[in-house]
Design a protein around this motif. Structure first.
Motif, PDB file in Angstrom:
ATOM      1  N   GLY A  17       0.784  -1.228   0.000  1.00 24.26           N
ATOM      2  CA  GLY A  17       0.000   0.000   0.000  1.00 24.26           C
ATOM      3  C   GLY A  17       0.815   1.277   0.000  1.00 24.26           C
ATOM      4  N   LEU A  18       2.145   1.172   0.016  1.00 26.08           N
ATOM      5  CA  LEU A  18       2.995   2.356   0.050  1.00 26.08           C
ATOM      6  C   LEU A  18       3.153   2.975  -1.326  1.00 26.08           C
ATOM      7  CD1 LEU A  18       5.823   1.047   2.408  1.00 26.08           C
ATOM      8  CD2 LEU A  18       4.028   2.712   2.972  1.00 26.08           C
ATOM      9  N   GLY A  19       3.332   4.279  -1.353  1.00 29.45           N
ATOM     10  CA  GLY A  19       3.555   4.996  -2.596  1.00 29.45           C
ATOM     11  C   GLY A  19       4.749   5.928  -2.485  1.00 29.45           C
ATOM     12  N   HIS A  20       5.031   6.608  -3.584  1.00 34.22           N
ATOM     13  CA  HIS A  20       6.156   7.527  -3.665  1.00 34.22           C
ATOM     14  C   HIS A  20       6.052   8.604  -2.582  1.00 34.22           C
ATOM     15  CE1 HIS A  20       8.548  10.661  -6.134  1.00 34.22           C
ATOM     16  NE2 HIS A  20       9.343   9.983  -5.340  1.00 34.22           N
ATOM     17  N   GLY A  21       7.126   8.766  -1.836  1.00 34.79           N
ATOM     18  CA  GLY A  21       7.184   9.790  -0.807  1.00 34.79           C
ATOM     19  C   GLY A  21       6.718   9.342   0.565  1.00 34.79           C
ATOM     20  N   HIS A  22       6.095   8.186   0.653  1.00 36.48           N
ATOM     21  CA  HIS A  22       5.648   7.710   1.963  1.00 36.48           C
ATOM     22  C   HIS A  22       6.842   7.352   2.839  1.00 36.48           C
ATOM     23  CE1 HIS A  22       1.455   6.469   0.303  1.00 36.48           C
ATOM     24  NE2 HIS A  22       1.501   7.739   0.672  1.00 36.48           N
TER      25      HIS A  22
END
Length: 129
Positions: A17-22
């Protein structure tokens, strides 16, 4: 069933569930965990699993564009300091109190069983392309 990689179901799902910048805080057993982020607590016993084991497993699965750790790690935990310096040439160091403040903005906290001080790093997720 997965053949390889992270087998822990809550952790595998949280990573997906992680994305860019997390932000992902990988921390020792003593780091205060802020309210807000999802938490996957892997701590079993003192030292198990270790900070190094968990970090290496996460780095096999994540694209990391930046990392922040506490300045205090250099004197209090040279082994963790070497590990972080080796894995993150552009590692940012901040006072431990600042790292705790920054960790409140993390999307995920992964708590290890590490029992040596300042074995904590805040990772910033990147993209694979």
């Amino acid at each position: 069933m997965k053949r390889a990689g992270i087998l822990n179901r809550p952790l595998a799902g949280a990573l997906a569930g992680l994305g860019h910048g997390h932000g992902v805080l990988v921390c020792d057993a003593g780091m205060p965990i802020p309210d807000g982020p999802d938490v996957v607590d892997l701590a079993f016993r003192a030292g198990v699993p270790s900070f190094a084991q968990v970090l290496e497993g996460l780095l096999d699965e994540l694209v990391v564009e930046g990392a922040t750790a506490a300045t205090e790690v250099r004197d209090a935990n040279p082994a963790a300091a070497r590990l972080l310096a080796d894995r993150f040439p552009g590692l940012t160091l901040v006072p431990h109190e600042r790292l705790k403040e920054l960790s409140a903005g993390a999307r995920l906290v992964v708590r290890t069983g590490e029992a040596r001080p300042y074995a904590n790093v805040l990772l910033r997720c990147g993209v694979f392309f």
